[in-house]
Design an enzyme around this catalytic site. Structure first.
Site, short mmCIF file in Angstrom:
data_model
loop_
_atom_site.label_atom_id
_atom_site.label_comp_id
_atom_site.label_asym_id
_atom_site.label_seq_id
_atom_site.Cartn_x
_atom_site.Cartn_y
_atom_site.Cartn_z
N HIS A 1 -8.73 46.32 74.26
CA HIS A 1 -9.53 45.10 74.19
C HIS A 1 -8.94 43.94 74.98
O HIS A 1 -9.40 42.81 74.82
CB HIS A 1 -9.70 44.63 72.74
CG HIS A 1 -10.47 45.58 71.88
ND1 HIS A 1 -11.82 45.47 71.66
CD2 HIS A 1 -10.08 46.67 71.20
CE1 HIS A 1 -12.23 46.44 70.85
NE2 HIS A 1 -11.18 47.19 70.56
N LYS B 1 -15.90 30.07 69.80
CA LYS B 1 -15.03 31.24 69.97
C LYS B 1 -13.62 30.77 69.68
O LYS B 1 -13.39 29.56 69.52
CB LYS B 1 -15.13 31.78 71.40
CG LYS B 1 -14.98 30.67 72.48
CD LYS B 1 -15.12 31.20 73.89
CE LYS B 1 -16.55 31.45 74.31
NZ LYS B 1 -16.79 32.78 74.82
N ARG B 2 -12.65 31.73 69.59
CA ARG B 2 -11.28 31.30 69.41
C ARG B 2 -10.89 30.33 70.53
O ARG B 2 -11.38 30.42 71.65
CB ARG B 2 -10.33 32.51 69.39
CG ARG B 2 -10.48 33.37 68.14
CD ARG B 2 -10.16 32.60 66.87
NE ARG B 2 -8.74 32.31 66.79
CZ ARG B 2 -7.87 32.98 66.05
NH1 ARG B 2 -8.29 33.96 65.26
NH2 ARG B 2 -6.60 32.66 66.03
N LYS C 1 -10.05 31.07 77.80
CA LYS C 1 -11.46 30.84 77.53
C LYS C 1 -11.93 29.47 78.06
O LYS C 1 -13.11 29.18 78.12
CB LYS C 1 -11.76 30.96 76.04
CG LYS C 1 -11.49 32.38 75.48
CD LYS C 1 -11.77 32.44 73.99
CE LYS C 1 -11.36 33.75 73.34
NZ LYS C 1 -12.33 34.84 73.57
N THR D 1 -18.54 39.02 72.94
CA THR D 1 -19.67 39.54 72.17
C THR D 1 -20.55 38.39 71.69
O THR D 1 -21.75 38.58 71.49
CB THR D 1 -19.19 40.37 70.96
OG1 THR D 1 -18.12 39.66 70.32
CG2 THR D 1 -18.69 41.73 71.39
N LYS E 1 -24.88 37.67 71.39
CA LYS E 1 -25.62 37.12 70.25
C LYS E 1 -26.49 35.94 70.71
O LYS E 1 -27.65 35.81 70.31
CB LYS E 1 -24.64 36.66 69.16
CG LYS E 1 -23.85 37.81 68.56
CD LYS E 1 -22.61 37.36 67.77
CE LYS E 1 -21.66 38.55 67.58
NZ LYS E 1 -20.33 38.16 67.08
C1 26Q Z 1 -1.37 41.80 67.70
C2 26Q Z 1 -0.05 41.88 67.26
C3 26Q Z 1 0.41 41.07 66.24
C4 26Q Z 1 -0.47 40.17 65.64
C5 26Q Z 1 -1.78 40.08 66.07
C6 26Q Z 1 -2.22 40.88 67.09
C7 26Q Z 1 -3.64 40.79 67.55
C8 26Q Z 1 -4.67 40.60 66.64
C9 26Q Z 1 -5.97 40.50 67.05
C10 26Q Z 1 -3.96 40.89 68.89
C11 26Q Z 1 -5.29 40.81 69.31
C12 26Q Z 1 -6.32 40.60 68.39
C13 26Q Z 1 -7.73 40.47 68.75
C14 26Q Z 1 -8.21 40.61 69.96
C15 26Q Z 1 -9.63 40.42 70.27
O1 26Q Z 1 -10.40 39.97 69.44
N1 26Q Z 1 -10.05 40.77 71.48
C16 26Q Z 1 -11.45 40.63 71.87
O2 26Q Z 1 -12.11 41.85 71.57
C17 26Q Z 1 -13.50 41.72 71.76
C18 26Q Z 1 -14.15 43.01 71.31
O3 26Q Z 1 -13.91 44.03 72.23
C19 26Q Z 1 -13.82 41.39 73.21
O4 26Q Z 1 -15.20 41.16 73.32
C20 26Q Z 1 -13.06 40.15 73.66
O5 26Q Z 1 -13.25 39.95 75.04
C21 26Q Z 1 -11.58 40.32 73.35
O6 26Q Z 1 -10.87 39.12 73.65
#
Ligand code: 26Q
Length: 808
Positions: free
Chosen positions: A356, A545-546, A551, A653, A657
């Site tokens: 991702h 979004k975050r 972004k 995503t 929406k």
């Molecule tokens: C990793 C290690 C330690 C702590 C946290 C994490 C961690 C947690 C969540 C790393 C990444 C995430 C989330 C990532 C994320 O939401 N990515 C998004 O995924 C979407 C679905 O595929 C995409 O549409 C987005 O582009 C992408 O940023």
């Protein structure tokens, strides 16, 4: 109603009457009562679905994810069960308002953002397609923090979403409890009977994994799939030991250290923090889930695993559960006595990995020494996997030691690279949008692609139309049902038929009226929350979004300041009024992102109170953005901001929406925007900015100061920022933010896209001045959004990776 099904109203009454004292019944209590009644109601279909999965010797898929961002469930479950009318009627008869009771449900915020919400959309689609798919995740006691805004700053507070430590939709399945080991050491021992060498892992800690099952209701198809969430608890045995030793406090502390595993979701979404507790969470999820699957297998088939790979597939949601590769090896070899090669064949035929992110800072790696302490046996297995793998690399590239170094699962700094483990152990590696998957092959994982081109594939993301159109936008749902019939809900390509109405002014007027009503609903909410009055005739321009530098919320802020400065200079001929709405959380440790929130709020303060500005421009920061916020925001949006630096957003995503709900997009050629543009054509999309390859070509030549020198608008904006116009009593607070966008090393190249962004915004403003033409484009956005249904995505996963039969 079949005989097994219960009388909903009677059941609802039963739950309501169980309240001891009706005078103190709150909306939460009503919510819990109706949720409990509906949960009982769906039980027969749930049981039947489980029985079907058990009795049919068919393949089954498991979606392993550290996050499931579910949001609220009441409306969705009623809708998918087809009992909305019945429940509404029961409520009316009881003199209660369903609407306010719906709002009383807390969001299940067990995820950060896109990745977690994607998992929830996928669960909905799998159930609606009657596919045998089970989700495995963690039952965090605290979900993503709640965001308060104080003096423009983000304040985090704990998200106690479990009222009295329980969730009305879940069922405790303690009979499936298992144990997960941590720490200790390993030794080899020769079995005197078989002569086989075995590894014993003597752990110094064991934690109980207790499953709680959440029903996933398919859309009106009698299917209820399962999301199994694990809760961590101390084992009785350990507590007893401690009590016998007489140390009461130590015993309680042991309990707490076990419980802490599922206490809280890590709130960073694009940066790994390297904390031991996170590694414990990951292994806990993986070990409990795989034990669960294997125990079930052995009950049915004994220890014959010859058909296991034909019958099971595991989809890894990013590298977070990629320890599954090592853990499945461990269980097969240590617990079920398979040989290494047999076990490796099973692992590499059942694991599939979804990436991702392309951001290097988000790629997970763990120190070998941390793993040795916490997971000594899984680490041994990873080391062995790596030895086998590096031999393969040396056959492919004889004598090229740097290839071995680059591809190795364990790098020269003593770090375990989780993406490498996932790729080596999986038969499928996919990205989440076409551009993203191409970049994985050509850049990030290029060497792996050369080694195993057949593993790489794309699965463009999608979102569920049940939640994101039917439930979030009832007025649009009704219009679609009246116009097209209701097939679009499970076959979103049907929306294409809307194109027949693109020149029908009466239809377009209805289309616009729905949007205006949704805007009013949002405006009322914003007024109540923030006191800011919004005029719904203005264009609603939204970025939710975050908060992250890639972004580029900052680019949006620069545009807002540009508009403000034009207003102040009286350059307002042919003006289009705008409401610019921001929402999103910053990771608590991400200082620049938090400063961005502060800047947005400060700009909003100055702009909103300025009498010269009035309705021409309003700026809103929507606090505590979450799933239920998006349900109100996306139907009310005219213009959707998808403005990441090209090549950085894997897919996005939210963009989908908005599109489904008839917002137009202003965006870069990044992630799934590329495919949205392809579906829409350039006339229906406000495209701007450099492409991914151009961004890359800029590396080392980027001169933002030159761009400022050439652009008087940019100069005016930076002037206002630098003289402290938005930080009057907070001198210098935005200096680092300003400096980073002027830095030649700025990885996000914000100013490189400034001019084309401002121009695209001007085109959008111009277009908005013709309501009929705008509504036509809005309709086309909805009509052409069919391919962004998560049903299509899941059908793609199933066709290429899972190969399940539906159980309709
Ligand atoms: C990793 C290690 C330690 C702590 C946290 C994490 C961690 C947690 C969540 C790393 C990444 C995430 C989330 C990532 C994320 O939401 N990515 C998004 O995924 C979407 C679905 O595929 C995409 O549409 C987005 O582009 C992408 O940023």
């Amino acid at each position: 109603m079949n005989n097994e099904q219960i009388d909903l109203k009677a059941s609802l009454l039963h739950y309501l009457q169980n309240q001891l004292d009706r005078r103190f019944t709150t909306e939460q209590d009503y919510n819990r009562a109706v949720a409990s009644a509906i949960r009982d109601y769906l039980m027969p279909a749930w049981r039947e679905t489980l029985a079907r999965h058990h009795h049919q010797e068919k393949r089954h898929a498991y979606y392993l994810s550290m996050e499931f961002l579910i949001g609220r469930s009441l409306v969705n479950n009623m809708q998918n069960l087809g009992i909305e009318n019945e429940v509404t009627q029961a409520f009316n008869e009881l003199g209660l308002s369903l609407e306010s009771i719906q709002q009383a449900e807390a969001d299940a915020g067990l995820g950060n953002g896109g990745l977690g919400r994607l998992a929830a959309c996928f669960m909905d689609s799998c159930a609606s397609l009657a596919l045998p798919v089970t989700g495995y995740g963690l039952r965090y006691e605290y979900g993503l923090f709640r965001q308060l805004i104080k003096n423009g700053h983000q304040i985090e507070t704990p998200d106690c979403w479990l009222e009295f430590n329980s969730y009305p939709w879940e069922v405790n399945r303690k009979e499936y409890t298992c144990k997960v080991k941590f720490g200790g050491h390993c030794w080899t021992h020769k079995d005197p009977d078989t002569g086989r060498f075995e590894v014993i892992w003597q752990a110094d800690e064991e934690v109980l994994a207790v499953p709680f099952d959440v029903p996933i209701v398919g859309y009106q198809n009698n299917t209820v799939n399962t999301l199994r969430l694990w809760d961590a608890n101390a084992t009785e045995a350990f507590k007893l030991d401690e009590f016998n030793a007489g140390d009461y406090f130590e015993a309680v502390a042991t309990n707490n250290s076990a419980k802490s595993i599922t206490m809280v979701l890590y709130p960073n979404d694009s940066n790994q923090n390297g904390k031991t507790l996170r590694l414990r969470q990951q292994y806990f999820l993986v070990s409990a889930s795989l034990q669960d699957v294997l125990t079930h297998w052995v009950k049915k088939h004994g220890i014959d695993f010859s058909q296991f790979a034909q019958a099971n597939v595991f989809q890894l949601n990013d590298t977070h559960p990629s320890l599954a590769v090592a853990e499945l090896m461990r269980l097969l070899i240590d617990e079920y006595q398979l040989e290494w090669n047999q076990a490796w064949l099973i692992v590499t035929q059942t694991m599939a990995y979804t990436n991702h992110t392309l951001l290097p800072e988000a790629l997970e790696s763990w120190p070998v020494e941390m793993m040795r302490t916490l997971l000594p046996r899984p680490l041994e297995i990873i080391e062995e996997i790596n030895r086998h793998f590096l031999v393969q690399v040396s056959y492919k590239w004889p004598g090229e030691l740097d290839k071995q170094r680059q591809l190795s699962i364990i790098d020269g700094y003593g770090m375990v690279k989780m993406a490498h483990l996932a790729i080596v152990g999986s038969f499928s590696v996919n990205g989440v949008a076409a551009l993203h998957s191409e970049l994985l092959k050509s850049k990030l994982f290029n060497h792996f692609y050369q080694l195993w081109p057949h593993k790489f594939n794309n699965k463009t993301n999608g979102v569920t139309p049940r939640r994101w159109i039917a439930a979030a936008n009832p007025a649009l749902r009704n219009l679609l049902n009246d116009t097209l019939g209701s097939d679009w809900i499970t076959n979103l390509n049907q929306l294409e038929q809307l194109e027949a109405y693109q020149n029908d002014s009466a239809f377009l007027a209805r289309w616009r009226e729905i949007k205006q009503n949704n805007k009013q609903r949002l405006a009322d909410f914003v007024a109540q929350q923030t006191g800011i009055e919004l005029n719904i005739e203005a264009m609603f321009d939204v970025q939710v979004k975050r908060i992250h530098q890639y972004k580029r919320q900052i680019l949006n802020v620069l545009h807002v300041i540009h508009l403000y400065s034009q207003i102040k200079k009286g350059q307002t001929d042919n003006w289009t009024n705008r409401v610019v709405i921001f929402g999103g959380k910053a990771a608590p440790g991400y200082w620049m992102a938090k400063q961005t929130i502060k800047l947005i709020n400060n700009v909003a303060q100055i702009v909103n109170k300025d009498r010269d500005v009035g309705d021409k421009l309003k700026v809103v920061f929507y606090p505590d953005y979450r799933v239920s916020a998006m349900e109100m925001v996306c139907p009310a949006t005219d213009l959707s901001e998808q403005i990441s630096t090209a090549g950085k957003e894997a897919s996005g995503t939210g963009n989908m929406k908005f599109m489904m709900n008839g917002a137009l997009t202003i965006g870069t050629l990044d992630g799934a925007n590329v495919e949205m543009l392809e579906a829409l054509g350039q006339q229906n999309f406000f495209l701007f900015g450099l492409e991914a390859h151009q961004i890359q070509a800029l590396e080392g030549h980027y001169q933002p100061q030159d761009l400022i020198n050439q652009d008087t608008d940019l100069q005016a904006i930076f002037h206002l920022l630098e003289v402290g116009h938005f930080s009057l009593f907070e001198s210098g607070i935005f200096d680092p933010l300003i400096a980073s966008s002027k830095d030649p090393a700025d990885p996000w190249k914000t100013l490189a896209d400034f001019r084309s962004y401002i121009d695209a915004q001007a085109q959008a403003a111009q277009a908005y001045r013709d309501p009929q033409a705008w509504s036509r484009m809005s309709l086309l956005n909805c009509a052409r959004s069919g391919r962004f249904s998560a049903d299509r995505t899941i059908q793609d996963y199933n066709r290429d990776i899972w190969k399940l039969n539906d159980l309709k």
